[in-house]
Scaffold this motif. Structure first.
Motif, PDB file in Angstrom:
ATOM      1  N   LEU A 247      -7.208  32.440 -31.134  1.00  0.00           N
ATOM      2  CA  LEU A 247      -6.606  32.530 -29.804  1.00  0.00           C
ATOM      3  C   LEU A 247      -7.408  31.729 -28.787  1.00  0.00           C
ATOM      4  CD1 LEU A 247      -5.624  36.319 -29.647  1.00  0.00           C
ATOM      5  CD2 LEU A 247      -4.090  34.369 -29.955  1.00  0.00           C
TER       6      LEU A 247
ATOM      7  N   THR B  26      -1.573  30.786 -24.855  1.00  0.00           N
ATOM      8  CA  THR B  26      -2.175  31.577 -25.932  1.00  0.00           C
ATOM      9  C   THR B  26      -1.554  32.959 -26.057  1.00  0.00           C
ATOM     10  OG1 THR B  26      -4.257  30.405 -25.585  1.00  0.00           O
ATOM     11  CG2 THR B  26      -4.341  32.452 -26.849  1.00  0.00           C
ATOM     12  N   MET B  27      -1.472  33.693 -24.935  1.00  0.00           N
ATOM     13  CA  MET B  27      -1.060  35.087 -25.001  1.00  0.00           C
ATOM     14  C   MET B  27       0.465  35.258 -25.021  1.00  0.00           C
ATOM     15  SD  MET B  27      -4.103  36.016 -25.199  1.00  0.00           S
ATOM     16  CE  MET B  27      -3.772  37.747 -25.483  1.00  0.00           C
TER      17      MET B  27
ATOM     18  N   VAL C  67       1.480  31.722 -28.435  1.00  0.00           N
ATOM     19  CA  VAL C  67       0.791  31.778 -29.731  1.00  0.00           C
ATOM     20  C   VAL C  67       0.719  33.203 -30.265  1.00  0.00           C
ATOM     21  CG1 VAL C  67      -1.374  31.324 -30.941  1.00  0.00           C
ATOM     22  CG2 VAL C  67      -0.547  29.708 -29.212  1.00  0.00           C
ATOM     23  N   LYS C  68       0.218  34.127 -29.435  1.00  0.00           N
ATOM     24  CA  LYS C  68       0.052  35.501 -29.912  1.00  0.00           C
ATOM     25  C   LYS C  68       1.389  36.186 -30.147  1.00  0.00           C
ATOM     26  CE  LYS C  68      -2.599  39.711 -29.125  1.00  0.00           C
ATOM     27  NZ  LYS C  68      -3.560  40.428 -28.241  1.00  0.00           N
TER      28      LYS C  68
ATOM     29  N   SER D 148     -10.911  37.414 -26.754  1.00  0.00           N
ATOM     30  CA  SER D 148      -9.852  36.858 -25.907  1.00  0.00           C
ATOM     31  C   SER D 148      -9.887  37.465 -24.506  1.00  0.00           C
ATOM     32  CB  SER D 148      -8.480  37.104 -26.558  1.00  0.00           C
ATOM     33  OG  SER D 148      -8.247  38.484 -26.747  1.00  0.00           O
TER      34      SER D 148
ATOM     35  N   THR E 216      -4.133  30.570 -20.761  1.00  0.00           N
ATOM     36  CA  THR E 216      -3.875  31.992 -20.997  1.00  0.00           C
ATOM     37  C   THR E 216      -2.414  32.218 -21.348  1.00  0.00           C
ATOM     38  OG1 THR E 216      -5.609  32.585 -19.408  1.00  0.00           O
ATOM     39  CG2 THR E 216      -4.065  34.314 -20.030  1.00  0.00           C
TER      40      THR E 216
ATOM     41  N   GLN F  51      -9.000  36.374 -33.175  1.00  0.00           N
ATOM     42  CA  GLN F  51      -9.545  36.221 -31.830  1.00  0.00           C
ATOM     43  C   GLN F  51     -10.082  34.802 -31.620  1.00  0.00           C
ATOM     44  OE1 GLN F  51      -9.713  38.520 -29.177  1.00  0.00           O
ATOM     45  NE2 GLN F  51      -8.188  39.576 -30.435  1.00  0.00           N
TER      46      GLN F  51
ATOM     47  N   SER G 187      -6.828  28.064 -29.382  1.00  0.00           N
ATOM     48  CA  SER G 187      -5.513  27.674 -28.870  1.00  0.00           C
ATOM     49  C   SER G 187      -5.556  27.491 -27.359  1.00  0.00           C
ATOM     50  CB  SER G 187      -4.473  28.742 -29.231  1.00  0.00           C
ATOM     51  OG  SER G 187      -4.348  28.874 -30.630  1.00  0.00           O
ATOM     52  N   GLY G 188      -6.279  28.370 -26.686  1.00  0.00           N
ATOM     53  CA  GLY G 188      -6.407  28.248 -25.238  1.00  0.00           C
ATOM     54  C   GLY G 188      -7.087  26.963 -24.821  1.00  0.00           C
TER      55      GLY G 188
ATOM     56  N   THR H  86      -2.798  35.885 -35.469  1.00  0.00           N
ATOM     57  CA  THR H  86      -3.845  34.921 -35.126  1.00  0.00           C
ATOM     58  C   THR H  86      -5.141  35.642 -34.773  1.00  0.00           C
ATOM     59  OG1 THR H  86      -2.170  33.418 -34.251  1.00  0.00           O
ATOM     60  CG2 THR H  86      -4.448  32.971 -33.644  1.00  0.00           C
TER      61      THR H  86
END
Length: 560
Positions: free
Chosen positions: A395, A379-380, A383-384, A67, A376, A392, A398-399, A390
């Motif tokens: 992630l 995702t960060m 999602v994260k 990521s 970014t 790597q 998802s991005g 989740t």
């Protein structure tokens, strides 16, 4: 089958109708550039990441994860890449189309947004960037969680996504569509926007920030070269500098305008231009992400200073051609068509293709940066945060999905920007109403440890919706704006700071763990001063900052 297309445009004001013909050679140059600019970033970006992994392993250091590679390029970019990427991200199609059109309509005063950027970048590297890099965050919403709490993070992450799709990316795509409309008037705007978006998305989805930074560096160089060529051609076309200045008039040849000017009153430099600039260069994930990927604080600072020096050149490369066009084409109906008019009227076949490639470079460079920023944040920050387990690979996936979704939203919204007089008016107006709370939360929060998490959250969720409503009711719905947007930015900033301070003082002091490393202390300056002793002037960011500020002051004084 021929590649030549004859195209009409607005009346050129007595200079004769420009020959708007896209020749086969022009198309060959454009297509060749597009192919190479998709391949080179992916190849070079991949090699840079592999080299960074090998160096980390050889030195016994910590290797970056998937990521970090995808979203921040392994935090391994040296200053030329940082600086050129900052410029390329900023040099969207709005630079060619928007600056030239804005200069044609209101003169060189539009340079205020550019010279103010140089000043703000100095503030950024002195007082803000060190805290961002110290926090080791992926995103600026993540920084807000470290300084305040998760509520502030989620509120700002939501705004960032909104701004990425409806302001930054939509404006960049619209600028490209304006150029395409001049060349191919029968192509619907939505189709032009979609094609440009897909071109930008190719290497963003696959390669992440590493490919984007390499692409930005290439495209910044091409775009600056295009600006030089158009400047020279335009200067050679006018009768003389004095006659051009006489046609433009004193007001359009001045950087400082009266307080009652409808577009850029001089008090608005402080109440609005400064505020919008602080948002863009210091709190906008789209831009700051380039410095978050820097190899070190020094490389982040040097890259930012390089961007500042290049911004000063915008007066000559992009703004003066728009003013010169007043004496060449005094009756253009749409100011945003100034740049393509200059290209097709003044440049030979083949060279036109290079300049159009530079425009596409500017547009796709900004769009790819926005897409990476949006992915970014999704995702960060979402999602994260909501699903911390989740993987790597998950992630990164998802991005990529977020990139595609953001792209679709921007494509659908971009055509609506056409209702504004010029592209620059749209950008600066909407930002003036929406960003003051963000600037207050970030800057006052770094300056004072007394600012609380609740105050930051309330300032964001109260003042930003109010700003959006005020934008609609004062700028969009009325036939004429009921308040100058730069003054509105100053009012909103003042109210945001007031709300931030009052709520903080009424509540308990923040936990020391939230403020200890992320708020300004005078000892930081003292410690750094000692560390800089003996540093060569060319490597000392303080010396370079003074040079940049002096150069800015000279330009402003000469053209005031």
């Amino acid at each position: 089958m021929t590649a030549d297309v004859m195209l009409p445009l607005a009346d050129s004001g007595g200079q004769g109708m420009p020959d708007f013909t896209v020749r086969a050679l022009d198309l060959s140059v454009i297509i060749g550039y597009l192919v190479l600019s998709r391949i080179i970033p992916l190849v070079v970006g991949s090699r840079m990441q592999k080299k960074a992994h090998a160096e980390a392993k050889a030195s016994g250091g910590k290797d970056s994860d998937a990521s970090e590679d995808y979203f921040l390029g392994g935090r391994n970019f040296i200053w030329p890449f940082v600086g050129l990427s900052l410029v390329a991200t900023n040099m969207s199609g709005a630079t060619f189309v928007g600056l030239a059109g804005g200069a044609y309509e209101q003169g060189i005063s539009i340079f205020a947004y550019e010279w103010m950027s140089a000043v703000i970048l100095v503030v950024f590297i002195f007082f803000i960037l060190p805290f961002y890099l110290r926090s080791k965050v992926f995103t600026l919403p993540e920084f807000l969680e470290q300084r305040y709490d998760r509520r502030a993070r989620m509120a700002f992450a939501g705004f960032n996504l909104f701004a990425n799709m409806f302001i930054d990316m939509a404006a960049a795509l619209f600028a490209g569509a304006v150029v395409v409309k001049v060349l191919y008037p029968d192509i619907p705007m939505i189709v032009s926007v979609a094609v440009l978006a897909i071109l930008a998305a190719i290497y963003t989805v696959i390669g992440g920030l590493g490919a984007v930074m390499v692409s930005d560096s290439i495209q910044a160089t091409i775009t600056l070269l295009g600006g030089v060529i158009v400047l020279i051609a335009t200067f050679n076309a006018i009768e003389s500098w004095d006659s051009m200045a006489q046609v433009a008039g004193d007001e359009k040849m001045s950087l400082i305008l009266p307080a009652d000017h409808p577009d850029l009153p001089w008090p608005g430099l402080l109440t609005g231009v400064l505020v919008v600039g602080l948002y863009y260069w210091t709190t906008n994930q789209l831009v700051v992400q380039r410095t978050l990927g820097a190899r070190s604080l020094d490389h982040g600072r040097w890259g930012s200073l390089l961007a500042g020096f290049i911004k000063l050149a915008f007066l000559f490369l992009f703004i003066f051609p728009g003013v010169m066009a007043l004496s060449l084409y005094p009756n253009l109906e749409n100011p945003d068509t100034v740049f393509p008019t200059l290209v097709f009227d003044l440049l030979p076949v083949g060279l036109r293709g290079l300049i159009l490639a530079a425009v596409i470079a500017a547009i796709t460079s900004t769009v790819d940066s926005i897409l990476n920023s949006a992915s970014t944040i999704v995702t960060m920050d979402f999602v994260k945060t909501l699903r911390p387990d989740t993987s790597q690979r998950g992630l990164v996936f998802s991005g990529r999905v977020a990139t595609v979704v953001a792209l679709v939203v921007a494509i659908l919204w971009a055509p609506f920007i056409a209702q504004f007089d010029t592209l620059y008016n749209y950008l600066q107006s909407v930002l003036s109403f929406l960003v003051p709370p963000v600037v207050a939360v970030f800057l006052v929060g770094i300056a004072s440890k007394r600012i609380s998490a609740t105050a930051a959250f309330l300032t964001l969720v109260i003042m930003q919706p109010l700003g959006l409503l005020m934008f609609i009711f004062t700028q969009v719905l009325p036939e004429e704006p009921s308040i100058q947007f730069l003054y509105a930015a100053g009012i909103s900033t003042g109210l945001s700071v007031l709300l931030l301070v009052v709520v903080s003082l009424l509540g308990p002091s923040p936990d020391e763990s939230k403020t200890a490393e992320l708020t300004w202390k005078s000892e930081y300056w003292t410690e750094e001063s000692q560390a800089l002793r003996g540093t060569a002037a060319w490597a000392n960011y303080r010396v370079l900052s003074v040079v940049l500020l002096l150069a800015t002051a000279v330009i402003v004084v000469v053209w005031a």
